[in-house]
Design a protein around this motif. Structure first.
Motif, mmCIF file in Angstrom:
data_model
loop_
_atom_site.group_PDB
_atom_site.id
_atom_site.type_symbol
_atom_site.label_atom_id
_atom_site.label_comp_id
_atom_site.label_asym_id
_atom_site.label_seq_id
_atom_site.Cartn_x
_atom_site.Cartn_y
_atom_site.Cartn_z
ATOM 1 N N VAL A 1 0.843 -1.197 0.000
ATOM 2 C CA VAL A 1 0.000 0.000 0.000
ATOM 3 C C VAL A 1 0.878 1.247 0.000
ATOM 4 N N VAL A 2 0.495 2.232 -0.817
ATOM 5 C CA VAL A 2 1.118 3.554 -0.793
ATOM 6 C C VAL A 2 0.021 4.546 -0.432
ATOM 7 N N VAL A 3 0.274 5.371 0.581
ATOM 8 C CA VAL A 3 -0.676 6.396 1.003
ATOM 9 C C VAL A 3 -0.020 7.746 0.784
ATOM 10 N N ALA A 4 -0.598 8.552 -0.105
ATOM 11 C CA ALA A 4 -0.065 9.894 -0.388
ATOM 12 C C ALA A 4 -0.906 10.919 0.361
ATOM 13 N N PRO B 1 4.163 5.612 3.380
ATOM 14 C CA PRO B 1 3.589 6.959 3.312
ATOM 15 C C PRO B 1 4.414 7.827 2.358
ATOM 16 N N LYS B 2 3.725 8.638 1.571
ATOM 17 C CA LYS B 2 4.375 9.581 0.655
ATOM 18 C C LYS B 2 3.726 10.941 0.858
ATOM 19 N N ARG B 3 4.471 11.987 0.491
ATOM 20 C CA ARG B 3 3.951 13.351 0.594
ATOM 21 C C ARG B 3 3.764 13.933 -0.793
ATOM 22 N N TRP C 1 -2.991 3.758 -3.100
ATOM 23 C CA TRP C 1 -2.846 2.697 -4.097
ATOM 24 C C TRP C 1 -2.542 1.415 -3.339
ATOM 25 N N ALA C 2 -3.207 0.346 -3.709
ATOM 26 C CA ALA C 2 -2.972 -0.937 -3.047
ATOM 27 C C ALA C 2 -2.860 -2.034 -4.097
#
Length: 79
Positions: free
Chosen positions: A13-16, A54-56, A72-73
């Protein structure tokens, strides 16, 4: 899924999000996702591997302006 003999191998998982800062919570978030998916794990397998990054938005676009969050997963399924 279990009825059709599908199982979850791993989850990426990516969390922006510009805010709040998610880094201090990543470990607990991954544990929660893994725990929630326990019924869908491989019958003889260990705990489901979950990676949360986690992304910014770095000030760019709606995410960077703190107007939203994107996720996005990708899940590996096996049979």
């Amino acid at each position: 899924m279990a009825q059709d003999r599908w199982w979850v191998g791993n989850v990426d998982v990516v969390v922006a999000a510009e805010a709040p800062s998610l880094a201090p919570h990543v470990e607990q978030m991954a544990a929660n996702v893994s725990s929630a998916l326990t019924p869908a794990r491989e019958p003889m397998g260990e705990q489901i591997a979950v990676s949360i990054k986690p992304k910014r938005g770095e000030g760019l676009g709606a995410i960077g302006r703190t107007e939203g969050i994107a996720v996005w997963a990708v899940v590996l399924l096996g049979r």
